[in-house]
Write a protein that holds these residues in place. Structure first.
Motif, PDB file in Angstrom:
ATOM      1  N   ARG A  84      18.404  60.118 115.565  1.00  0.00           N
ATOM      2  CA  ARG A  84      18.633  61.472 115.033  1.00  0.00           C
ATOM      3  C   ARG A  84      20.020  61.989 115.421  1.00  0.00           C
ATOM      4  O   ARG A  84      20.716  62.613 114.616  1.00  0.00           O
ATOM      5  CB  ARG A  84      17.549  62.430 115.553  1.00  0.00           C
ATOM      6  N   GLU A  85      20.400  61.721 116.653  1.00  0.00           N
ATOM      7  CA  GLU A  85      21.713  62.176 117.138  1.00  0.00           C
ATOM      8  C   GLU A  85      22.850  61.525 116.346  1.00  0.00           C
ATOM      9  O   GLU A  85      23.776  62.213 115.897  1.00  0.00           O
ATOM     10  CB  GLU A  85      21.853  61.834 118.623  1.00  0.00           C
ATOM     11  N   VAL A  86      22.781  60.203 116.181  1.00  0.00           N
ATOM     12  CA  VAL A  86      23.830  59.486 115.458  1.00  0.00           C
ATOM     13  C   VAL A  86      23.841  59.893 113.982  1.00  0.00           C
ATOM     14  O   VAL A  86      24.900  60.096 113.389  1.00  0.00           O
ATOM     15  CB  VAL A  86      23.636  57.957 115.593  1.00  0.00           C
ATOM     16  N   ASP A  87      22.660  60.047 113.397  1.00  0.00           N
ATOM     17  CA  ASP A  87      22.574  60.433 111.981  1.00  0.00           C
ATOM     18  C   ASP A  87      23.133  61.829 111.726  1.00  0.00           C
ATOM     19  O   ASP A  87      23.696  62.096 110.663  1.00  0.00           O
ATOM     20  CB  ASP A  87      21.121  60.370 111.507  1.00  0.00           C
ATOM     21  N   SER A  88      22.974  62.698 112.706  1.00  0.00           N
ATOM     22  CA  SER A  88      23.423  64.084 112.523  1.00  0.00           C
ATOM     23  C   SER A  88      24.938  64.194 112.383  1.00  0.00           C
ATOM     24  O   SER A  88      25.450  65.189 111.854  1.00  0.00           O
ATOM     25  CB  SER A  88      22.957  64.945 113.700  1.00  0.00           C
TER      26      SER A  88
END
Length: 313
Positions: free
Chosen positions: A207-211
């Protein structure tokens, strides 16, 4: 994700693995195995089962992520002389993640040079040893995947565009699946820390990288990518398949040279130890070659010891 984007959730396009099939097949072979061959088969089953447990921990996290993603488990890719056995390919709306699963016993330390050091207790002693870098291993997986995917573009310009954007879209992740493993990456470089995580941190990391990404895949693009890698996968050439064949051949050879039923007198004569390894000698009958039909004593530790004592007529 846009306001009107359809929710698809986590979908496994391929969930099975060669390890599962290997365990099933070798469990059947185990019933007929004896001696050191049996011990070797039991060892291989244990190793494969342990690896399965780690990958199942990751599967659990993915299935309960609530995220739109297509997941492929245990993908084998080849290009030229290079190959890659990839534990997981995860396609989200933002990235393609290439995941290397490590279900290691003990704790892991990563130093400032990127070296991986494992420590664990064995027989009351503390063991500390270096292990092959899973980051280096996954970099090679990514390199193979990149070449396989690039060949799909027959236009030189498209190939160049794909190569230029590859590092932005394709991400490496090393996941430590053993919940008891402690990770000490205090002195590791930032780019290393970003790639190595525990299984319970996997979804939050994705989720962090995708954000941080701007581009978003459409569902048909995600599915097309998943189907491409599934089609390119060659599971029959995996290490498990090769190991299965090797053990099957050893088992078949042992069966062909198994001792025949003998009389009480012959059993008495068999009370002989192998001068080479100390195992019991057994009475056998040659089935092939110029001595077919002749009896001899062979080591019970066959095929690991091939000492033969011929019987003079």
């Amino acid at each position: 994700m846009g306001l009107f984007t359809k929710k698809i959730g986590p979908l496994f396009i391929k969930e099975d693995s060669d390890a599962t099939l290997f365990v099933e097949r070798m469990s059947g072979v185990l019933t007929a195995a004896t001696g050191e061959l049996k011990d070797e088969i039991e060892k291989q089953i244990k190793l494969a089962t342990y690896g399965e447990v780690g990958e199942k921990n990751i599967a659990f996290e993915l299935k309960n992520s609530g995220m739109d993603m297509f997941i492929l488990h245990d993908i084998y890719l080849e290009t030229g002389d290079l190959s890659a056995q990839i534990d997981y390919i995860i396609i989200t709306r933002k990235h393609v993640y290439v995941v290397e699963c490590k279900n290691l016993i003990g704790n892991i330390e990563i130093d400032s040079t990127g070296k991986f050091i494992r420590s664990y207790e064995l027989g009351g002693r503390r063991i500390k040893e270096g292990i092959y870098s899973p980051i280096t291993q996954n970099e090679r997986h990514l390199a193979v995947l990149k070449e396989v995917r690039k060949k799909n573009f027959n236009n030189v310009i498209m190939q160049a565009l794909f190569s230029r954007n590859f590092e932005e879209l394709y991400k490496s992740m090393v996941v430590l699946a053993n919940p008891k493993t402690y990770l000490n990456d205090r002195y590791a470089k930032k780019e290393v820390k970003q790639q190595v995580i525990r299984a319970d941190q996997l979804i939050s990391k994705i989720r962090e990288v995708d954000s941080e990404a701007q581009y978003s895949f459409k569902e048909d693009e995600m599915r097309s990518l998943a189907e491409f890698f599934l089609q390119e996968s060659k599971p029959n050439k995996s290490d498990y398949a090769r190991k299965y064949i090797e053990l099957m051949e050893a088992q078949r050879e042992a069966e062909e040279n198994a001792p025949k039923e003998v009389t009480s007198k012959e059993k008495a004569e068999q009370n002989i130890s192998c001068p080479k390894c100390g195992s019991k000698m057994v009475l056998r009958t040659a089935k092939k070659g110029p001595n077919a039909g002749s009896q001899f004593y062979g080591c019970s530790n066959y095929p690991y010891c091939r000492f033969v004592l011929n019987i003079k007529n």
